[in-house]
Write an enzyme that holds these catalytic residues in place. Structure first.
Site, short mmCIF file in Angstrom:
data_model
loop_
_atom_site.label_atom_id
_atom_site.label_comp_id
_atom_site.label_asym_id
_atom_site.label_seq_id
_atom_site.Cartn_x
_atom_site.Cartn_y
_atom_site.Cartn_z
N THR A 1 17.06 -78.75 23.53
CA THR A 1 16.03 -77.82 24.00
C THR A 1 15.08 -77.54 22.84
O THR A 1 15.23 -78.07 21.75
CB THR A 1 16.65 -76.48 24.42
OG1 THR A 1 17.07 -75.78 23.24
CG2 THR A 1 17.84 -76.67 25.32
N LYS B 1 8.65 -78.56 9.38
CA LYS B 1 9.42 -79.70 8.86
C LYS B 1 9.50 -79.65 7.33
O LYS B 1 10.54 -79.97 6.75
CB LYS B 1 8.80 -81.02 9.33
CG LYS B 1 8.92 -81.19 10.84
CD LYS B 1 8.21 -82.41 11.33
CE LYS B 1 8.28 -82.46 12.86
NZ LYS B 1 7.35 -83.44 13.42
#
Ligand code: ASP
Ligand code: MG
Length: 819
Positions: A557, A684
Site C-alpha cells: 500500500t 528517497k
C-alpha cells in the site's frame, strides 16, 4: 502365534465387528491367534461417568446404564442368531444387573472408592469380549471367552495398577498350555492378589496384548486401531505428518510417553524384552502396512533423518521451585520427589540447572492443586524462612518432545531445533534431554503449540519448507506480485524446496484468506467484504491470531496507517517486506520505533523497493558498508518523472510542453505538482541518509520545488498546466548559460557528510546524470574503493513489475533466513 488386539473404534458397531472377523480369519490361515479386545467405543467413558455420578449420589448414573445396555443389546440383536441369542442375553442381563447393583450401592454410600471404580470399569471389556466370542463361535471359529482377571495379576492401585509380571507369567503360561482354540480375552483388566478387579489405566488393552504376547512367545503383536500407524506428528494438528513405516521400541516408548495416543506407553516394554515386533494396523484400512515397532536391525539407518517424530502434551502444569537457599543443600530434590511419589503424583518432566537455584517439574493438570497443597505443607519451614523463595505453578503450557534414535551423537539437532523456534519467536520456558539423547523435550506456552509443531516438523521431517505471506493492498504492485509468485512457484519448489504460501490479502474493504494458501489464479474472485472493523489493526490482529510459522507481512500500500503497524508486527516476530515508503521515510519517531522493535525481535524488515523500485540500491549500499567501505557521496536521480523532464529539456524541449506530454504518457501523478515539488524524490534521499546512519527528518532534506513561486497558490490542475508556460523561457536561459561553460543542468540529489540536497544543478556533460534517457533512475556511489570511477546503478526506478520483483526478492531473502 500372533496376538491381535482390537481397540474400541475397531468394534464400534456390528459392521465393524464383522470386519474384524474377516481380519481374524485371514490371520488364522497362517498361525494360531489370541484375540484381545477393548470395550466398545465410548463404553469405558460411559461407565466412568456413571461411576462418578453414582459416587456423588446422582441418579443420573441410571441413564448411562440404559445407554450401555442399549449399545450392547443392539450388537446382540444385529450379530447373534436367534438360536444363541437367549443364552448370551442371559449372561449379559445378569452382569448388567450386577453392575446396576454396584452403582446403586455406590450411590447410596455416596462413596466411590478406586476399588469400586475399577470393578465398574471392568464391565466394558467383559461385555465386548462376551459378545464377540459368541459371535465368532457362531461364525465357525473355536472362540472362547476369557476373563483376564484369571491371567493378569496386579498390585492394589486399582485404577492404574502395576502388573506383577512373575505371578502373571505363571498363570498365563499354564493357561496357554491348555488353550487350543481362539481365546477372546478382555483387555485392560486384571485382578489384585486379593482377587479384586483392577484396570491397567486408560488405553490399557494394548498392554494386556503385549503381556500375553510376551509370555506366550508370540511372533507378532498386532494392535488394530483406527489410524494408519505412528505418525511423524499428530496428523490432526500437522497436516503434512506421515506414517512412519518402522520405528524402534525406544522411539515408540518416547513418542507414546510424550503424547502420541497410538499405543499405551507401558505396552512396549514386555514386547521389547522378548524382541517381539509390534505392528500398528488400521482396521478401517487393513491393506496398509502400518507401523512396525521392533529392535533396529543392524544395518538399519532408518529414514536417514536424525529426528523420527514429534509429540506433545498440553494438559500439564509446570511447577517451578526456586530459591537461593537450595544451593548446595542435599535432600531438597529428594524430599520434593518423595512427597509427590507418596501421593501418587507422576512427574512427566524434570529440569534443574547446575546452579541448583531452581527445579522445574511438569505434572498432570488434574493433580496440580493437590500437589500445591502437599508441597506447601512439606516445605512450610523452608518457605517461611525464605530458603525456598517461590513455588509457582504455570498453566497453559505444552511440552513437545522431539524423538529419534539417530539423535545420539548427532551434533546440531538441538542447535537447529532452537534456532527454528527462535526465528519463529517461540519462547522456550524449560528444556530437558536425557543422556540417552533420544528425546529432547521442551516446554512452551500452549498458545504456540501448533506453530512449534509445524515449524519443527517441517524443519526436521519434511524436505519442503513453507513461508506464509500476508499481503496488505490489492493494487498494481500486489497484483504483479501475486502473478510472479504464482508463475515462479514450481521452480521454487524444485530448486529451493520452498513453498511461498499466500495466506491472506486485504485492502480496506475486502479480504481473502486461507492458512494453506489462497488460490493465486483466482484470488480476485475469492475477495469478500471484510466484516471486521476494516482497520489495519484488525488485519494485523487476524494475522497474529493465526500464529502461523514463518510469517511475512508484505505491505503493497502507500498508507501511513499500515506503516504505523510495523513495530507491532515485528514485536510479534512477523517479518515485514514493504514497498511503502511511509515507514522508512516517515517521522523519526516511527523510524526509531521500527528499529527498536526490529532489534528486540527475531523477525526481519526489508524495503529494497523504497528507493528506486527494483534497482539494487539499499542492498548495494549495505554490502559496501558491511564490507568496510566508506561512503563519500551518493548522488542520483530518483524520480522517473523529473528524469524524463530534464532529459527532454536537454534535447531542447519546452518545460511546460514536456510536463504535459509526461502527464499524457502517465509518467506523472494525476497532479504533476506532486512530482514537481520533489517530495517523493526527497523521501528517497531521506531513506538513504538514514541508511547511512544519520538522524534525519524530512525537513532536514534541502529540496528545491520546481513549482514556480508564482504558481503556488490554490488552483486547479488545469489552471496550473495552462500557466506553467510562464517559466519555459527561464529554463531555456539556464540551459544555454550552462552550455556556454560546457555544462548542462539536471534535477538531481546528493548526500554527503550527513547533508542531503536535491534540486536543479549544473554539471559537466560527461556526468552520468547528463546521459540519462526516458524515465531512467540512477544512483552513483562514490566510496573509498570506488573513488575515481564511482559505482553506478541505473535502470527504471518505477513500475509494477519491477517493484513487485524487488518485493518478491525481499520475501525470498527473508525466507532463506527463516528456513
Ligand atoms: N477400554 C479402555 C479405555 O477406553 C481400555 C482400552 O481401550 O484400551 O481406556
Ligand atoms: Mg485404546
Amino acid at each position: 502365534m500372533k496376538v491381535l488386539k482390537f481397540g474400541g473404534t475397531s468394534i464400534e458397531n456390528s459392521e465393524r465387528i464383522r470386519n474384524v472377523l474377516g481380519i481374524i480369519r485371514n490371520a488364522i490361515k497362517d498361525s494360531p491367534v489370541i484375540i484381545v479386545v477393548s470395550a466398545i467405543r465410548k463404553v469405558t467413558d460411559l461407565l466412568l461417568e456413571a461411576a462418578v455420578a453414582a459416587g456423588s449420589g446422582d441418579a443420573g448414573y441410571r441413564e448411562r446404564l440404559v445407554t450401555i445396555e442399549n449399545i450392547h443389546g443392539d450388537l446382540v440383536r444385529d450379530l447373534i442368531d436367534l438360536s444363541r441369542r437367549n443364552e448370551v442375553q442371559e449372561v449379559l442381563t445378569d452382569e448388567l444387573k450386577e453392575l446396576g447393583d454396584i452403582l446403586y450401592g455406590v450411590s447410596l454410600l455416596r462413596d466411590l472408592s478406586d476399588r469400586s471404580k475399577a470393578l465398574i470399569l471392568s464391565f466394558g471389556e467383559r461385555f465386548s469380549a462376551r459378545i464377540m466370542s459368541t459371535f465368532f463361535c457362531q461364525e465357525g471359529l473355536d472362540a472362547s471367552y476369557t476373563d483376564a482377571r484369571k491371567l493378569i495379576v496386579t498390585d492394589t492401585n486399582h485404577c492404574d495398577a502395576r502388573v506383577d509380571m512373575s505371578a502373571s507369567s505363571e498363570l498365563i503360561s499354564a493357561w496357554f498350555k491348555e488353550e487350543r482354540g481362539v481365546p477372546v480375552v478382555t483387555g485392560y483388566i486384571g485382578a489384585a492378589h486379593d482377587g479384586t478387579a483392577t484396570t491397567l489405566g486408560r488405553g490399557g488393552s494394548d498392554y494386556t496384548a503385549t503381556i500375553l504376547g510376551s509370555v506366550a512367545g508370540a511372533d507378532e503383536i498386532q494392535i488394530w486401531t483406527d489410524v494408519d500407524g505412528f505418525f511423524s506428528a499428530d496428523p490432526k494438528r500437522v497436516k503434512d505428518a506421515y506414517v512412519l513405516p518402522f520405528i524402534s521400541y525406544g522411539e515408540a516408548m518416547e513418542l507414546s510417553h510424550s503424547g502420541a495416543k497410538v499405543l499405551h506407553p507401558y505396552s512396549v516394554h514386555p514386547a521389547m524384552k522378548k524382541g517381539i515386533p509390534i505392528t500398528i494396523r488400521n482396521s478401517y484400512n487393513p491393506d496398509v502396512e502400518g507401523t512396525r515397532i521392533s529392535a533396529p536391525e543392524g544395518s538399519d539407518t532408518g529414514s536417514g533423518k536424525p529426528v523420527t517424530g514429534l509429540s506433545s502434551i498440553n494438559d500439564v502444569v509446570l511447577l517451578n521451585f526456586s530459591g537461593s537457599g537450595m544451593v548446595g543443600v542435599p535432600g531438597i530434590a529428594s524430599r520434593l520427589f518423595s512427597c509427590l511419589a507418596r501421593h501418587k503424583i507422576n512427574i512427566i518432566f524434570i529440569s534443574q540447572a547446575s546452579s541448583e537455584q531452581s527445579i522445574s517439574l511438569a505434572i498432570n493438570l488434574v493433580q496440580a492443586e493437590k500437589a500445591r497443597l502437599l508441597l506447601e505443607q512439606e516445605f512450610a519451614a523452608e518457605l517461611a524462612a525464605r530458603q525456598i523463595e517461590s513455588l509457582t505453578f504455570r498453566k497453559h503450557i505444552a511440552i513437545i518432545a522431539v524423538v529419534g534414535k539417530q539423535m545420539p551423537g548427532h551434533p546440531g539437532v538441538s542447535a537447529h531445533l532452537f534456532e527454528t523456534l527462535g526465528k519463529n519467536g517461540i519462547n522456550v520456558i524449560a528444556v530437558a534431554q536425557g543422556a540417552n539423547e533420544m528425546n529432547i523435550s521442551f516446554v512452551i506456552d500452549s498458545h504456540d503449540e501448533d506453530k512449534a509443531l509445524h515449524c519443527v516438523h517441517e524443519s526436521f521431517l519434511l524436505s519442503r519448507r513453507k513461508v506464509h505471506v500476508f499481503i496488505a493492498g490489492t493494487g498494481t504492485i500486489a497484483k504483479s506480485l501475486i502473478g510472479q509468485i504464482r508463475d515462479h512457484s514450481l521452480t521454487l519448489r524444485k530448486e529451493k524446496e520452498m513453498d511461498v504460501v499466500v495466506s491472506g490479502m486485504a485492502n480496506t474493504r475486502m479480504h481473502v484468506s486461507d492458512d494453506d494458501g489462497i488460490d493465486l489464479s483466482r484470488w480476485e474472485s475469492g475477495l469478500k467484504p471484510r466484516n471486521d472493523g476494516k482497520t489495519v489493526s484488525d488485519y494485523v490482529d487476524y494475522i497474529k491470531s493465526r500464529n502461523l510459522h514463518n510469517t511475512i507481512f508484505v505491505d503493497c500500500t502507500a498508507s501511513a496507517e499500515v506503516a504505523a503497524c510495523y513495530p507491532e508486527l515485528l514485536a510479534s516476530n512477523i517479518s515485514v517486506v514493504t514497498a511503502n515508503k511511509l515507514g522508512t521515510a516517515g517521522s523519526w519517531e516511527l523510524y526509531e520505533t521500527i528499529s527498536g522493535a526490529l532489534h528486540a525481535s527475531n523477525a526481519r524488515f526489508l524495503y529494497e523497493t523504497n528507493v528506486g523500485a527494483g534497482l539494487p540500491i539499499i542492498n548495494t549500499l549495505n554490502d559496501l558498508r558491511n564490507s568496510g567501505d566508506r561512503i563519500v557521496r551518493i548522488e542520483g536521480v530518483l524520480s522517473g518523472t523529473l528524469s524524463y523532464i530534464f532529459n527532454e529539456l536537454r534535447k531542447g524541449g519546452k518545460f511546460s510542453e514536456i510536463v504535459r506530454s509526461a502527464r499524457d504518457a502517465g509518467y506523472t501523478e494525476p497532479d504533476p505538482r506532486e512530482d514537481l515539488s520533489g517530495a517523493d524524490f526527497a523521501r528517497k534521499f531521506l531513506i538513504l541518509g538514514r541508511e547511512l546512519g544519520y538522524r534525519l527528518d524530512y525537513e532536514d532534506i534541502e529540496c528545491e520545488s520546481l513549482v514556480p513561486e508564482s504558481l503556488r497558490g490554490e488552483m486547479s490542475v488545469e489552471e496550473f498546466m495552462e500557466r506553467l508556460g510562464s517559466i519555459d523561457a527561464e529554463y531555456q536561459t539556464r540551459i544555454s548559460e550552462a552550455a556556454e561553460k560546457g555544462m548542462t543542468i539536471a534535477y538531481a540529489g546528493e548526500i554527503s557528510e550527513g547533508k542531503a540536497r536535491i534540486g536543479v544543478k549544473m554539471l559537466p556533460v560527461s556526468n552520468p546524470v547528463a546521459g540519462l534517457n526516458g524515465t531512467e533512475n540512477l544512483v552513483v556511489f562514490t566510496t573509498d574503493r570506488y573513488l575515481d570511477t564511482p559505482l553506478v546503478v541505473k535502470g527504471p526506478g518505477a513500475g509494477g513489475e519491477v517493484t513487485a520483483g524487488g518485493v518478491f526478492a525481499d520475501i525470498l531473502r527473508i525466507a532463506s533466513y527463516l528456513i
